[in-house]
Design a protein around this motif. Structure first.
Motif, PDB file in Angstrom:
ATOM      1  N   ALA A   1       0.855  -1.227   0.197  1.00 53.29           N
ATOM      2  CA  ALA A   1      -0.163   0.147   0.051  1.00 53.29           C
ATOM      3  C   ALA A   1       0.632   1.281   0.201  1.00 53.29           C
ATOM      4  N   ARG A   2       2.083   1.255   0.760  1.00 54.98           N
ATOM      5  CA  ARG A   2       2.849   2.169   0.970  1.00 54.98           C
ATOM      6  C   ARG A   2       3.408   2.572  -0.432  1.00 54.98           C
ATOM      7  N   ARG A   3       3.693   1.464  -1.146  1.00 50.85           N
ATOM      8  CA  ARG A   3       4.455   1.757  -2.661  1.00 50.85           C
ATOM      9  C   ARG A   3       3.340   2.159  -3.531  1.00 50.85           C
ATOM     10  N   HIS A   4       2.215   1.754  -3.426  1.00 49.66           N
ATOM     11  CA  HIS A   4       1.320   2.009  -4.735  1.00 49.66           C
ATOM     12  C   HIS A   4       0.235   2.455  -4.623  1.00 49.66           C
ATOM     13  N   LEU A   5      -0.656   2.479  -3.353  1.00 53.10           N
ATOM     14  CA  LEU A   5      -1.937   2.824  -2.960  1.00 53.10           C
ATOM     15  C   LEU A   5      -2.160   4.745  -2.999  1.00 53.10           C
ATOM     16  N   ASP A   6      -3.245   4.884  -3.201  1.00 47.08           N
ATOM     17  CA  ASP A   6      -3.510   6.528  -2.812  1.00 47.08           C
ATOM     18  C   ASP A   6      -3.486   6.426  -1.374  1.00 47.08           C
ATOM     19  N   PRO A   7      -2.838   7.485  -0.842  1.00 48.41           N
ATOM     20  CA  PRO A   7      -2.751   7.921   0.665  1.00 48.41           C
ATOM     21  C   PRO A   7      -4.189   7.817   1.256  1.00 48.41           C
ATOM     22  N   ALA A   8      -5.306   8.194   0.433  1.00 48.57           N
ATOM     23  CA  ALA A   8      -6.600   8.224   1.339  1.00 48.57           C
ATOM     24  C   ALA A   8      -7.042   6.752   1.396  1.00 48.57           C
ATOM     25  N   GLN A   9      -6.405   5.795   0.674  1.00 49.03           N
ATOM     26  CA  GLN A   9      -6.924   4.571   0.839  1.00 49.03           C
ATOM     27  C   GLN A   9      -6.272   3.687   2.162  1.00 49.03           C
ATOM     28  N   ILE A  10      -5.135   4.367   2.466  1.00 50.53           N
ATOM     29  CA  ILE A  10      -4.212   3.533   3.565  1.00 50.53           C
ATOM     30  C   ILE A  10      -4.856   4.091   4.867  1.00 50.53           C
ATOM     31  N   ASP A  11      -5.937   3.637   5.495  1.00 51.10           N
ATOM     32  CA  ASP A  11      -6.485   3.932   6.633  1.00 51.10           C
ATOM     33  C   ASP A  11      -5.898   3.200   7.703  1.00 51.10           C
ATOM     34  N   GLU A  12      -6.197   3.330   8.943  1.00 53.45           N
ATOM     35  CA  GLU A  12      -5.768   2.870   9.990  1.00 53.45           C
ATOM     36  C   GLU A  12      -6.605   1.324  10.339  1.00 53.45           C
ATOM     37  N   VAL A  13      -5.885   0.485  10.105  1.00 54.02           N
ATOM     38  CA  VAL A  13      -6.350  -0.960  10.124  1.00 54.02           C
ATOM     39  C   VAL A  13      -6.511  -1.661  11.659  1.00 54.02           C
ATOM     40  N   ASP A  14      -7.643  -1.982  12.052  1.00 53.82           N
ATOM     41  CA  ASP A  14      -7.747  -2.651  13.218  1.00 53.82           C
ATOM     42  C   ASP A  14      -7.643  -4.078  12.961  1.00 53.82           C
ATOM     43  N   GLU A  15      -6.433  -4.810  12.950  1.00 50.81           N
ATOM     44  CA  GLU A  15      -6.243  -6.131  12.714  1.00 50.81           C
ATOM     45  C   GLU A  15      -7.043  -7.091  13.466  1.00 50.81           C
ATOM     46  N   ALA A  16      -7.343  -6.943  14.625  1.00 48.80           N
ATOM     47  CA  ALA A  16      -8.203  -7.732  15.296  1.00 48.80           C
ATOM     48  C   ALA A  16      -9.460  -7.713  14.944  1.00 48.80           C
ATOM     49  N   ALA A  17     -10.073  -6.923  14.213  1.00 50.11           N
ATOM     50  CA  ALA A  17     -11.384  -6.919  13.478  1.00 50.11           C
ATOM     51  C   ALA A  17     -11.494  -7.489  12.224  1.00 50.11           C
ATOM     52  N   ILE A  18     -10.394  -8.146  11.684  1.00 56.25           N
ATOM     53  CA  ILE A  18     -10.220  -8.842  10.697  1.00 56.25           C
ATOM     54  C   ILE A  18     -10.737 -10.130  10.644  1.00 56.25           C
ATOM     55  N   PRO A  19     -11.875 -10.348   9.748  1.00 59.75           N
ATOM     56  CA  PRO A  19     -12.517 -12.036  10.017  1.00 59.75           C
ATOM     57  C   PRO A  19     -11.259 -12.998   9.777  1.00 59.75           C
ATOM     58  N   GLY A  20     -11.264 -13.951  10.491  1.00 62.95           N
ATOM     59  CA  GLY A  20     -10.537 -15.041  10.312  1.00 62.95           C
ATOM     60  C   GLY A  20      -9.064 -15.021  10.562  1.00 62.95           C
ATOM     61  N   TYR A  21      -8.674 -13.717  11.364  1.00 62.75           N
ATOM     62  CA  TYR A  21      -7.576 -13.424  11.697  1.00 62.75           C
ATOM     63  C   TYR A  21      -7.085 -13.293  13.059  1.00 62.75           C
ATOM     64  N   THR A  22      -6.262 -13.861  13.830  1.00 64.65           N
ATOM     65  CA  THR A  22      -5.998 -13.632  15.293  1.00 64.65           C
ATOM     66  C   THR A  22      -4.754 -12.923  15.507  1.00 64.65           C
ATOM     67  N   PRO A  23      -4.762 -11.816  16.100  1.00 68.13           N
ATOM     68  CA  PRO A  23      -3.276 -10.977  16.178  1.00 68.13           C
ATOM     69  C   PRO A  23      -2.309 -11.908  17.139  1.00 68.13           C
TER      70      PRO A  23
END
Length: 538
Positions: free
Chosen positions: A516-538
């Motif tokens: 994302a830091r290489r190629h996405l628009d800065p507006a797309q790079i929001d603060e991700v709450d990884e604990a809220a991602i389905p199927g992922y356990t931090p």
């Protein structure tokens, strides 16, 4: 000059044999050349040696490597030290061959030169060598210069040995005819290996250039796929490297060699090559009614006809004695309803995440209207094809168009499987052709399950989906933020679409964030709450 005994000849043959094995196994040209020079020096018991390579334009002999035992010199090659030594011209100002330099003479005449004492040789210009001797307090004496040419006569280099030493005594002597024959044999052997390496490198470069040519064709055909063809290979390699570095979990044993990396990179570049056969109006279908052009303009024209007809009808009724105020009120209401229906169809024409049932029913209701075409024939307001397109629930593609799009992977597999891949690239069709398969076997084109798919193919599936979700150049959708994209991928990891173990690494190693830091628009790079991602356990 002292001729060799049988034991010495046998020892040299052993050295040549060992070198043959080493040359066949080496892929590093610089180390290979250094090995050639050192073995040549050892075979002849020379005090020093120099290797020249031709310049890119073939007009100069450039210093590449030099060693000298007495002076303790090691320049170029593995030493990491460079020398400011002027190149040797291979020709004069008028294009005539340079025959005054012994190295250039050997290269131009394709002939070895064996000199007993350079201070008593008048055939060549040794002023540079004399300056070297004076600077270092050295005494150059015997020289053996051997050219290296390939099968087509192209110059590959010149090998020059200095000061042969008598066995056991260390006294400077001449290079014997046997020395010369051994070095000529070594040079010929080295030329074969260098030529093979050059041919392999050129073929690899040609193959990658042809792959890029296909991607240029796809890009020119559809600017919306060019970014995808560039970024999916990059993201694939990023995730593959993260998996390679993982030391625990289901992927702990996965490792890649450099050859594996080349194979996967090439597969990434080719993963959508079948799109070159996909009709551009399907690939680039930005709205539901778009074909070669957006047919919403035709629908707008019909509304203009209905608006005009309503006004003409009101005027006729007014001329027939109707109440002007009532007729005007009725006309305004009818025209407002028509304009609202027109705006509704314009919105329906834009693909979305899901069309409501009531919106689909309203399209059918509007379609049932009648209008009179330019030939005076009364027609349904919307054709059956227009209704089918406007009621597409997700995106802009009909089932038939979706099948055409999906066929690109079938064509990719057919195209790649038709090629005679060398052994080290034999997995390219499987890697490239498997990125639309699913872990639960519901993917395409072969319906493979997770255990039937290679790890690289499963890696590419994640890269392909993530890039498509976050791409900001698609005409039919808005790009997802990181949180939105990871939410979708997380659900995919739970429902059997993608490999959950690979998705875990994708998030845990923050591959998504690096990309994302290489190629996405800065507006797309929001603060991700990884604990809220389905199927992922931090």
């Amino acid at each position: 000059m002292q001729e060799l005994n049988h034991a010495q000849i046998a020892q040299r043959l052993d050295q040549l044999t060992e070198l043959s094995v080493a040359l066949g196994a080496s892929h590093d040209t610089d180390l290979l050349l250094e090995r050639i020079l050192l073995v040549a020096k050892s075979i002849t018991n020379a005090d020093g040696g120099t290797l020249y390579r031709p310049s890119a334009d073939g007009r100069m002999l450039c210093f590449h490597l030099s060693v000298n035992d007495t002076l303790g010199l090691h320049l170029g090659g593995s030493s990491g030290k460079s020398a400011d030594i002027a190149p040797v011209p291979l020709s004069g100002e008028r294009g005539e061959p340079n025959l005054s330099s012994v190295a250039a003479y050997a290269a131009n005449m394709r002939r070895s030169v064996n000199i007993a004492d350079v201070y008593h040789a008048d055939d060549f210009n040794f002023s540079g060598m004399r300056a070297f001797d004076q600077h270092f307090g050295y005494r150059s004496q015997s020289f053996l210069t051997v050219p290296m040419h390939d099968h087509a006569g192209e110059l590959l280099g010149v090998l020059q040995l200095i000061n042969a030493r008598a066995p056991g005594k260390g006294a400077i002597t001449t290079f014997s005819p046997t020395d010369q024959r051994f070095i000529e044999a070594l040079a010929a052997q080295a030329a074969v290996v260098l030529t093979n390496q050059s041919l392999v490198r050129q073929l690899e470069e040609l193959l990658e250039a042809l792959v890029n040519l296909i991607n240029i064709g796809i890009d020119e055909k559809s600017p919306y796929t060019g970014r995808h063809c560039q970024f999916v290979p990059e993201l694939t390699m990023m995730l593959a490297e993260a998996v390679h570095e993982t030391r625990e979990g289901p992927m702990a044993l996965f490792r890649m060699s450099d050859a594996d990396r080349k194979e996967l990179w090439l597969a990434g570049l080719l993963h959508d090559c079948g799109k070159i056969t996909t009709p551009v109006h399907v690939v680039d279908k930005a709205t539901k009614l778009q074909t070669i052009y957006d047919r919403i303009g035709l629908v707008d024209t019909r509304f203009e006809v209905l608006l005009r007809d309503a006004e003409i009808r009101a005027l006729k009724q007014q001329l027939a004695g109707g109440d002007p105020d009532a007729l005007r009120e009725r006309l305004l209401q009818e025209q407002a309803r028509l304009r609202e229906e027109r705006d509704f169809l314009r919105r329906a024409n834009v693909g979305g995440e899901g069309m409501l049932d009531e919106d689909e029913q309203r399209v059918h209701q509007i379609a049932a209207r009648r209008w009179t075409d330019p030939d005076g024939v009364e027609q349904p307001f919307l054709s059956a094809d227009e209704v089918a397109n406007l009621t597409v629930r997700y995106g802009t593609l009909t089932a038939e168009e979706r099948a055409i799009i999906n066929n690109h992977i079938v064509m990719t597999v057919r195209m790649l499987e038709s090629l005679p891949w060398p052994k080290h690239l034999r997995h390219v069709p499987e890697f490239a052709g498997g990125h639309h398969e699913r872990m639960d076997g519901k993917g395409y084109p072969k319906g493979l399950r997770g255990d039937e798919m290679s790890i690289p193919a499963r890696v590419m599936a994640i890269a392909d989906i993530f890039e498509a979700l976050t791409a900001n150049d698609r005409p039919y959708k808005t790009p997802k933020t990181l949180t939105e994209a990871l939410q979708i991928l997380g659900r995919f990891s739970l429902n059997g679409h993608i490999d959950p173990a690979l998705f875990d690494i994708f998030v845990r190693r923050k591959v998504y964030l690096e990309f994302a830091r290489r190629h996405l628009d800065p507006a797309q790079i929001d603060e991700v709450d990884e604990a809220a991602i389905p199927g992922y356990t931090p």
